[in-house]
Structure formats: structure tokens, C-alpha cells
Motif scaffolding. Structure first.
Motif, PDB file in Angstrom:
ATOM      1  N   ALA A   1      12.467  -6.046  -0.941  1.00 36.65           N
ATOM      2  CA  ALA A   1      11.962  -5.540   0.332  1.00 36.65           C
ATOM      3  C   ALA A   1      11.217  -4.244   0.075  1.00 36.65           C
ATOM      4  O   ALA A   1      11.510  -3.537  -0.882  1.00 36.65           O
ATOM      5  CB  ALA A   1      13.118  -5.303   1.301  1.00 36.65           C
ATOM      6  N   PHE A   2      10.217  -3.974   0.919  1.00 39.02           N
ATOM      7  CA  PHE A   2       9.551  -2.673   0.873  1.00 39.02           C
ATOM      8  C   PHE A   2      10.233  -1.754   1.874  1.00 39.02           C
ATOM      9  O   PHE A   2      10.427  -2.119   3.031  1.00 39.02           O
ATOM     10  CB  PHE A   2       8.060  -2.796   1.248  1.00 39.02           C
ATOM     11  N   ASN A   3      10.587  -0.553   1.417  1.00 43.84           N
ATOM     12  CA  ASN A   3      11.246   0.401   2.303  1.00 43.84           C
ATOM     13  C   ASN A   3      10.520   1.736   2.237  1.00 43.84           C
ATOM     14  O   ASN A   3       9.547   1.878   1.517  1.00 43.84           O
ATOM     15  CB  ASN A   3      12.700   0.627   1.877  1.00 43.84           C
ATOM     16  N   GLY A   4      11.054   2.695   2.995  1.00 41.88           N
ATOM     17  CA  GLY A   4      10.592   4.068   2.872  1.00 41.88           C
ATOM     18  C   GLY A   4       9.331   4.382   3.633  1.00 41.88           C
ATOM     19  O   GLY A   4       8.496   5.176   3.204  1.00 41.88           O
ATOM     20  N   TYR A   5       9.143   3.736   4.778  1.00 41.57           N
ATOM     21  CA  TYR A   5       7.988   4.069   5.605  1.00 41.57           C
ATOM     22  C   TYR A   5       8.141   5.488   6.148  1.00 41.57           C
ATOM     23  O   TYR A   5       9.243   5.901   6.497  1.00 41.57           O
ATOM     24  CB  TYR A   5       7.853   3.071   6.760  1.00 41.57           C
ATOM     25  N   PRO A   6       7.032   6.243   6.248  1.00 40.68           N
ATOM     26  CA  PRO A   6       7.137   7.626   6.717  1.00 40.68           C
ATOM     27  C   PRO A   6       7.562   7.713   8.185  1.00 40.68           C
ATOM     28  O   PRO A   6       7.398   6.745   8.942  1.00 40.68           O
ATOM     29  CB  PRO A   6       5.720   8.182   6.528  1.00 40.68           C
TER      30      PRO A   6
ATOM     31  N   ALA B   1       0.835  -1.210   0.000  1.00 42.32           N
ATOM     32  CA  ALA B   1       0.000   0.000   0.000  1.00 42.32           C
ATOM     33  C   ALA B   1       0.865   1.253   0.000  1.00 42.32           C
ATOM     34  O   ALA B   1       0.508   2.271  -0.591  1.00 42.32           O
ATOM     35  CB  ALA B   1      -0.927   0.003   1.217  1.00 42.32           C
ATOM     36  N   LEU B   2       2.024   1.131   0.656  1.00 45.14           N
ATOM     37  CA  LEU B   2       2.957   2.269   0.723  1.00 45.14           C
ATOM     38  C   LEU B   2       3.369   2.725  -0.675  1.00 45.14           C
ATOM     39  O   LEU B   2       3.542   3.927  -0.928  1.00 45.14           O
ATOM     40  CB  LEU B   2       4.195   1.841   1.527  1.00 45.14           C
ATOM     41  N   GLN B   3       3.474   1.762  -1.600  1.00 44.80           N
ATOM     42  CA  GLN B   3       3.876   2.082  -2.967  1.00 44.80           C
ATOM     43  C   GLN B   3       2.862   3.003  -3.643  1.00 44.80           C
ATOM     44  O   GLN B   3       3.172   3.695  -4.584  1.00 44.80           O
ATOM     45  CB  GLN B   3       4.025   0.817  -3.834  1.00 44.80           C
ATOM     46  N   PHE B   4       1.619   2.990  -3.144  1.00 47.24           N
ATOM     47  CA  PHE B   4       0.577   3.836  -3.721  1.00 47.24           C
ATOM     48  C   PHE B   4       0.387   5.114  -2.899  1.00 47.24           C
ATOM     49  O   PHE B   4      -0.620   5.794  -3.020  1.00 47.24           O
ATOM     50  CB  PHE B   4      -0.749   3.071  -3.805  1.00 47.24           C
ATOM     51  N   GLY B   5       1.337   5.377  -2.001  1.00 45.91           N
ATOM     52  CA  GLY B   5       1.306   6.626  -1.265  1.00 45.91           C
ATOM     53  C   GLY B   5       0.335   6.673  -0.105  1.00 45.91           C
ATOM     54  O   GLY B   5      -0.065   7.750   0.335  1.00 45.91           O
ATOM     55  N   VAL B   6      -0.074   5.509   0.399  1.00 47.79           N
ATOM     56  CA  VAL B   6      -0.976   5.492   1.560  1.00 47.79           C
ATOM     57  C   VAL B   6      -0.232   6.011   2.789  1.00 47.79           C
ATOM     58  O   VAL B   6       0.930   5.663   3.022  1.00 47.79           O
ATOM     59  CB  VAL B   6      -1.493   4.060   1.810  1.00 47.79           C
ATOM     60  N   GLY B   7      -0.888   6.854   3.564  1.00 48.10           N
ATOM     61  CA  GLY B   7      -0.250   7.463   4.735  1.00 48.10           C
ATOM     62  C   GLY B   7      -0.318   6.590   5.967  1.00 48.10           C
ATOM     63  O   GLY B   7      -0.872   5.487   5.929  1.00 48.10           O
ATOM     64  N   THR B   8       0.221   7.089   7.069  1.00 50.59           N
ATOM     65  CA  THR B   8       0.294   6.314   8.308  1.00 50.59           C
ATOM     66  C   THR B   8      -1.071   5.776   8.768  1.00 50.59           C
ATOM     67  O   THR B   8      -1.181   4.573   9.061  1.00 50.59           O
ATOM     68  CB  THR B   8       0.956   7.134   9.420  1.00 50.59           C
TER      69      THR B   8
END
Lengths: 332, 514
Positions: free
Chosen positions: A158-163, A99-106
Motif C-alpha cells: 500500500a502507498f501511505n504517508g499522504y501529507p 508520485a508521492l514516493q518522489f516527493g510530489v506535493g498536494t
């Protein structure tokens, strides 16, 4: 009031032994003694151990596992088990990373983590309560299934870049050295303790674990209680997935690998009967502290991970075997 | 020692007991199971051990067979003080027991079952099969059993299995044989065979301890008696010197009415009406009306579908067809929860599996279906629970150390009281009692009967499933007889005879029209 034959009824006391006597004989006290010993050993092992920040760091060794452990304790007391909890973490973490890849926020990420946890719990629960399948088999299956999905999605990526605001859920501090995770741990310990020991629902859990047929014959909705417990275990795994993902800052399919065994070990070490019917949340809390401190203490001594699992395994067998051995020696 | 001369001369009192227990005390947490108990067993004689459930009989058997160790007291065999630290030690000393429910292995042969653990050995320590089968045959012949030693146990009926259990007990060179309610699961003909066997064992000079609730068999085969009450030995003596009534009084500690309680039998308005209740396999077309303050007996042979119907009425299973009305209003019962809400409760026959949660305390068992009333907003209130539990346990005269004691530690009769108390605490309209006095002692039985009469007098409607004809005749206002899943007949109690009931249940003639 008098009986049919005219005699006075005999008076039955509520309890024979007082609170104090029962505490002295309890498993929890024994475990607490062990916790104190390990704490003292740790202070000897390293001069840095007693540093508040150091102690605070140590809590991350158990907070996430213990949160699942509370729900798992209820599930095991009711006579079921969920071995897919680590698989749920992997799937929930993968869903959040995706979901993060689609810009979903915290807030969205958190909602997804919770929802995946609940869905997985519902899936396990439905298979066990609707189809009457044994939970150990069902959840061994879903354990591979859930993690398998995250392997398919991620491969060796891996998925990275969590806010930053998301990362706070795993790394943030509420007050001084008290982390957000530690706060959650304490709050959940309290909630689960009250639910298990002070509510009708908790009493139903014990009854089902001791005798499901008699529970049913007494008007307890056995399947519904079990379904709720699977949902709770899924939900707690979702929460643990959020905290762990936030703390690590990345999602890999191997996340929380083999945690299910550590969670079950913690619950059993805490005095919950693997056969169901007995145990307490206080025991699980102390067991969490013991396991966390052992892991951290051995870490301070630069002991490799495999030795830690040997130690935990030996501790588990030892703590369970010693009371039996003592009883046996006393008899002969 | 040679007892045969005694027997030949018809002398019934050999000088020395083969086994003597003295001052035996055994306590469990909160309960004294046995206090300063004496017991003597004489060769060639049957000693009946009688007492209510919870009197300490089972504890004594476990001490005799080395399963429990007494806290104090001595065990003497042939005047020599000894100890039985293990079951093997007791067995080596010649004490063997035949239990109510014997542990046998279905997949093994008769000979293997008999010699399990002490099979004759041949070369290299391997089992000498030929010798084992021969010896097994010998023992089986001795007890008059027509069973081949190499038959697999699974292929035998319950009575033959029992004989195998007896053969197993005799395969060790036993001098003392303990029989714990050996006739509980046997038919009349099989019981006769057992009596013959006991006579044969007596003739062989064995000392027999015979535990039974049935007075007719005690007076038939026992030479001596020992009475236990509340963990103490009350009296011992020769059977020839007592009457049945005296023995019962010694057991209970007071005079017991063998008659059933008298009560006002004027049932009120209709409470429960059942029509056309059917199940695909277990029962069909069950219909009746139950009135306020009435005791309705359900009689029938085992397997007539009575329990299955009652469980459907209680919502455990669902009927395929049929309707049920409470106070004239249609009541849909799809689960025990709904049955309890509508005031129908069920005390099951299988106490251990369906009735009591044995690993939980008395008070928690009792409040289980009443938690909604003892709790506040879903939170338990222990004080309320203890108060509710005390109210009903005192009324039923429960014998326990405390309300916090686990139900599993109580005797069968007291466990039954806990299950009944649990349901009364819900203030039901209709209580279904499935074999309420099965396997409980005379004293508890009378208490349960008296209590049922009291409940009916207070306006509760009672359905009593029972296979005991005296109980059915003594307690019921009306009796429904079921046969093969259907109602075979319905009778008023006036003028009802045992013969009529038996005929209707077995379907001997055309009398069985509903």
C-alpha cells in the motif's frame, strides 16, 4: 396569420398541466418520500442519529459515489455507460501514491489524479466513439485493465504517508459540520443540474439518448457529445479518487472495489432510464441521500455489509417495480 | 346462423350484424382518440373504415383486438354484450386482425408461424406436427397460396409472407377479420390475389373490416363504409350510395381539391449546383442545378439511389467524388451540421427513425437544429422555444393537444408536420423532402402540397423525392429521373406524361438520354 384555406390556425397551448401537477406525478417526489421515511426510521433506530456530527459523518457514505453518479447520469441518459469508474479510481489513486514516493506535493498529486481520470475517460471515449464499440463491453474491459495495472504496481503493498494538506481534501471541514466533500457534492449537483436541464448541451444529451440517428440528422455532433461525457465521467472518477485517497490516507489496489455497481444503482434508483433518454440530476441527488442514509442507518444497527447490499438491491427493484405494479392493478 | 341462403339469393343485407360497437370512447392523456363511436359489421360483407391519419382508426382496431380497453361503450357479438380484456379474449370471440406490419418469425416454418400459440396438441401435450402441417396446408390451399407448410419463413418473399400472415389470422376460427391497410406493401398482381381472397372470405360469411387509404380498392371490394373524423363517427352507409368525392369530403370535413395548387412558376437565380457527385456503390456522376423558388422532382424506382444521394448532399454520408456550389461558391459538406449551416436541410423518408424524436415533446423536436438561436450563451430559453415552435406549427396547422405533447402520440401526418416545421425554423435555402407524403392521409397530403407551393413562392428551393407520379407531375417545375444510381433523364414539366417517366425510370428504350 391565416392558413392557405383562409381559416384561422388553431391555437396550441404550451402545456396542458401546470408545474404542480407534474411535480406531484414525478419519480423524484416518490423517492423523496422514501428518503423521509428512511430518515424517520433512522431517528427511531438510534438516538445518536440526529447528532449534527453524526449526520455529517453519514454524508461520506455517498459524496464520492454521487460525484461520479452525476457524470454517469449524463452518460446513461445519452445511451452509454461507464463501468470502469472504480477501476479509474484505483489507477488514479495508485498514480498519486507512486508520485508521492518522489516527493510530489498536494497540488501535484491533485493534478495527477485529475489527469489520470481524464486520460482513462479519453481512452474509453475513443474506443466507443472512434471505433464504434459498445460502451458496456469496452468499459467492462477497461474496468479490469485499470485495476489490473494498480495490482501490478502495488501487489499486496500500500502507498501511505499522504501529507496533511492532501488529507484535508477528504477529511477537512469548510464550515462547522459541512465537510469539503459535502461542499463539492453540492457544487457539482448544481453544475450538473444546470448543464443537463438548462443548456443546449443537456438537450443534446437527451436527444441522443432517445434517438441517435435523428439527433445526427438534426445536426447534433453525436460522437463529440459522447466523447465529452466519457471525459467528464473520467474526470469525476479522478476527483472521487482524490477525495477517497485523502480520506483513507492510503492507496491499496482494492480501493473503491465494486463501486461501479453502486454508482449505477444510485443513478437508476434516481429515475434515470437505463435505456437512455430520460432522468434528472435531482433524482440522483435524492437517490444518493437515500443510499447514504440506508447504509449509515444499518451501520448504526451493526448490520453486516452484505445485508446492506441486499437492502439496497431490494430497494432498487422495489422502487422500479411498484409504479408498474400500481399501473397494472389499475388497468385490471 | 346460416348466411349462405342470403348469399345464394344475392341478398346483400343480412338482418343482424355479427359485431356491434356502440358509444365507444377512449381518451389518452390530453387527447380524445375516440368519442362515442358506433360500428356495425355484417357477415359476408366488407365494411371499409375510412378516415385521415389520427381519425381514430388504429385505436378502434386495438379496441377490437383487445389491446386497448374502451373508457365507456359496449361491444356486442351476436347481440350478446361482451368484453375483450385481452388479445386472447378477442381472438376467442372470433375477431382476428391482419396488420400493416405483421409480426412473423423468420426462423420458424410456415406452419409454426400459422399456429404459434395455438398449435394442435397430441399426447403429453406435445405439438402434433403432422396435424399442424396438414391443417396449415388446408388453410393455405383455401386462400390459394402455393406455399409448403414446412418451408422456413426466411426463404419466402414479402408477398408470400403476407399470405402466411393471412393464413395465421384464419387459423383461429375467425368470424370477424380486420384488415389494416393490407395492400400497403404488395405489388399490383398480389393486390389482385388479395381481392380474390377477400371475395372468398365474404362467401364464407366472414365479416370484414377493411382499412385503407386507397379509394380505388375501397370502391372495388367494400359493400359498406364508415367514416371517422377526429375520433368521431361521421357517417356510415352503403358504398353503392356514395361517390369518391363525397367520401373524401366526409373524411376531411370540407371539399378537397384533387388538383395540385397553382402557383407562379418563374424560378430565379441558381442556388445550388451539384457536379459529378459519386459514391462507391450507391450513385454515380449526379449533376444538376437548382434555382430559387423552384421545385425539382426526383423520380425513380425504389433503389435507384435517390435517398442515398440526398443523404450525401446533406452530409450524412460522404461522396467519393463530386463538388457542390451554393450561390456560385464552393461548399464543402462533410456532416449534417455543415449542411444546415449552409442552408440545406433534409426531411427524411423514415420519419420514425431519422426524422422525429418520438419520446420528446413537439417543441423540443422543432427547436433541435435551431437551439443556437433560441438559447442565450448556451442556456435554453423555453419561452423562445415555445414561440418558435408555435410560429411554425400554427402555419402547418398541426393537430395536437399541446406543444409539450410527445411527438410519438401524434398521427403520421402530424409527425411529418413537426419534422417539416423543425427544418423551416432554421430558415433554410434548400429543403430536400424525401417522400414527403408517404403514408399520410388525403387531407394532410393536400396540406403538405399547398405548403410546398407556398414555400417555393417565398423563394425557397425545394427538392422533392417522390415515387408517386401524380405528385411528381403535379408539383415539380422540372423532373430528374434516376435509374441504377445515375441520372437517366431530365424533363421540364410541360408536356411530361406518366408514360415518359415510367419508361425513363425502368429504362425501356433509348429515350433516356440526359
Amino acid at each position: 396569420m391565416s392558413l392557405a384555406d383562409g381559416t384561422r390556425p388553431r391555437h396550441l397551448p404550451d402545456r396542458l398541466s401546470g408545474r404542480g401537477a407534474r411535480v406531484l406525478k414525478s419519480w423524484e417526489l416518490l423517492l423523496f418520500g422514501i428518503a423521509v421515511l428512511i430518515f424517520l426510521a433512522n431517528t427511531q433506530a438510534s438516538q445518536y442519529f440526529l447528532d449534527p456530527w453524526n449526520l455529517s459523518d453519514a454524508t461520506f457514505n455517498f459524496t464520492e459515489k454521487a460525484m461520479i453518479g452525476f457524470a454517469m447520469a449524463l452518460l446513461i441518459i445519452s445511451g452509454e455507460i461507464d463501468l470502469s469508474v472504480a477501476g479509474i479510481i484505483a489507477l488514479a489513486s495508485t498514480a498519486m501514491g507512486w508520485a508521492l514516493q518522489f516527493g510530489v506535493g498536494t497540488p501535484g498529486l491533485v493534478a495527477i489524479g485529475l489527469a489520470v481520470g481524464l486520460l482513462c475517460g479519453a481512452f474509453n471515449g475513443a474506443l466507443v466513439t472512434r471505433l464504434g464499440l459498445p460502451s458496456i463491453v469496452v468499459t467492462i474491459g477497461t474496468m479490469s485493465l485499470f485495476r489490473g495495472i494498480s495490482y501490478i504496481v502495488l501487489g499486496d503493498q500500500a502507498f501511505n504517508g499522504y501529507p496533511e494538506s492532501f488529507a484535508w481534501l477528504g477529511r477537512g471541514y469548510v464550515f462547522w459540520v459541512i465537510s469539503f466533500e459535502l461542499t463539492l457534492f453540492a457544487v457539482f449537483a448544481l453544475i450538473y443540474g444546470v448543464v443537463l436541464h438548462k443548456t443546449n448541451f443537456g438537450r443534446h444529451i437527451y436527444t441522443i439518448g432517445n434517438n441517435p440517428t435523428a439527433a445526427r440528422f438534426s445536426g447534433i455532433r453525436v460522437e463529440r457529445v459522447k466523447m465529452i461525457l466519457f471525459l467528464l465521467t473520467g474526470l469525476m472518477s479522478g476527483i472521487a479518487a482524490i477525495c477517497l485517497t485523502a480520506r483513507l490516507g492510503s492507496t491499496r489496489p482494492s480501493i473503491a472495489y465494486a463501486w461501479e455497481l453502486e454508482v449505477v444503482t444510485m443513478v437508476v434508483l434516481g429515475g434515470v432510464s437505463i435505456l437512455g433518454g430520460s432522468g434528472s440530476i435531482l433524482g440522483v441527488v435524492i437517490a444518493a441521500l437515500v443510499m447514504g442514509m440506508v447504509t449509515f442507518g444499518l451501520g448504526l444497527l451493526n448490520v453486516p455489509g452484505i445485508v446492506m447490499s441486499i437492502f439496497i438491491g431490494a430497494l432498487l427493484i422495489g422502487v422500479i417495480a411498484i409504479p408498474r405494479l400500481v399501473a397494472k392493478l389499475r388497468r385490471s | 346462423m346460416n348466411y349462405s341462403s342470403d348469399i345464394a339469393q344475392g341478398v346483400t343485407v343480412p338482418a343482424e350484424p355479427v359485431l356491434r360497437l356502440s358509444g365507444i370512447t377512449k381518451t389518452f392523456p390530453g387527447v380524445r382518440a375516440l368519442g362515442d363511436v358506433e360500428l356495425e359489421l355484417y357477415p359476408g360483407q366488407v365494411t371499409a373504415l375510412v378516415g385521415e391519419n389520427g381519425a381514430g382508426k388504429s385505436t378502434l382496431v386495438k379496441i377490437l383486438t383487445g389491446i386497448y380497453q374502451p373508457d365507456s361503450g359496449t361491444i356486442e357479438v351476436d347481440g350478446q354484450e361482451t368484453r375483450f380484456p385481452t388479445a386472447t379474449a378477442a381472438s376467442d370471440a372470433g375477431v382476428t386482425a391482419i396488420h400493416q406490419e405483421t409480426v412473423l418469425f423468420d426462423e420458424l416454418t410456415v406452419a409454426e408461424n400459422i399456429f404459434l400459440g395455438h398449435a394442435p396438441r397430441g399426447r403429453f401435450g406435445l405439438i402434433d406436427w403432422a396435424a399442424m402441417n396438414t391443417k396449415a396446408k388446408e388453410i393455405l390451399t383455401r386462400i390459394g397460396a402455393q406455399i409448403g407448410p414446412s418451408t422456413v419463413l426466411r426463404d419466402l418473399g414479402i408477398a408470400s409472407k403476407h399470405l402466411v400472415a393471412i393464413a395465421r389470422a384464419l387459423s383461429v376460427d375467425a368470424r370477424v377479420v380486420v384488415m389494416d391497410e393490407p395492400t400497403a406493401s404488395l405489388s399490383a398482381a398480389e393486390i389482385e390475389e388479395l381481392y380474390e381472397l377477400v371475395e372468398r372470405l365474404k362467401a364464407e360469411g366472414k365479416a370484414i373490416l377493411f382499412i385503407s387509404h386507397k379509394f380505388d380498392e375501397i370502391f372495388r371490394i367494400a359493400d359498406r363504409y364508415t367514416v371517422f373524423r377526429d375520433g368521431e363517427m361521421v357517417e356510415a352507409g352503403m358504398i353503392a350510395d356514395v361517390t369518391e368525392t363525397q367520401l373524401v369530403e366526409k373524411m376531411v370535413g370540407r371539399a378537397v381539391d384533387t388538383i395540385f395548387p397553382e402557383r407562379d412558376r418563374r424560378p430565379g437565380a441558381d442556388v445550388l449546383t451539384v457536379a459529378g457527385y459519386s459514391h462507391p456503390t450507391e450513385f454515380a456522376d449526379i449533376g444538376f442545378t437548382l434555382r430559387r423558388g423552384e421545385i425539382l422532382g426526383f423520380y425513380g424506382l425504389v433503389g435507384a439511389g435517390r435517398s442515398e444521394f440526398m443523404q450525401a448532399l446533406f452530409g450524412v454520408t460522404r461522396p467519393s467524388r463530386g463538388a457542390c456550389r451554393i450561390d456560385g461558391k464552393v461548399a464543402v459538406i462533410r456532416s449534417p451540421v455543415e449542411a444546415i449551416e449552409k442552408g440545406i436541410v433534409y426531411v427524411p423518408e423514415d420519419r420514425g427513425a431519422q426524422g422525429a424524436v418520438t419520446a420528446m415533446p413537439i417543441f423540443q423536436n422543432i427547436t433541435l437544429p435551431s437551439l443556437r438561436t433560441t438559447s442565450h450563451k448556451g442556456f435554453v430559453r423555453m419561452a423562445e422555444e415555445f414561440a418558435l415552435a408555435r410560429k411554425y406549427t400554427e402555419r402547418l396547422d398541426l393537430r395536437a393537444a399541446s406543444l409539450d405533447q410527445n411527438v410519438g402520440e401524434l398521427s403520421g401526418g402530424n409527425q411529418q408536420k413537426v419534422v417539416i416545421a423543425k427544418w423551416l425554423a432554421t430558415r433554410p435555402r434548400v429543403i430536400i423532402l424525401d417522400e414527403p407524403t408517404k403514408g399520410i392521409d388525403v387531407g394532410s397530403k393536400a396540406a403538405v402540397h399547398e405548403f410546398m407551393a407556398e414555400l417555393a413562392a417565398e423563394g425557397l428551393s425545394v427538392i422533392m423525392v417522390s415515387s408517386e407520379i401524380p405528385e411528381i407531375l403535379g408539383m415539380s417545375d422540372r423532373v430528374i429521373v434516376m435509374r441504377e444510381g445515375r441520372i437517366a433523364a431530365e424533363y421540364d414539366r410541360e408536356g411530361l406524361t406518366p408514360e415518359t417517366l415510367v419508361r425513363a425510370a425502368a429504362g425501356y428504350d433509348g429515350e433516356a438520354a440526359a
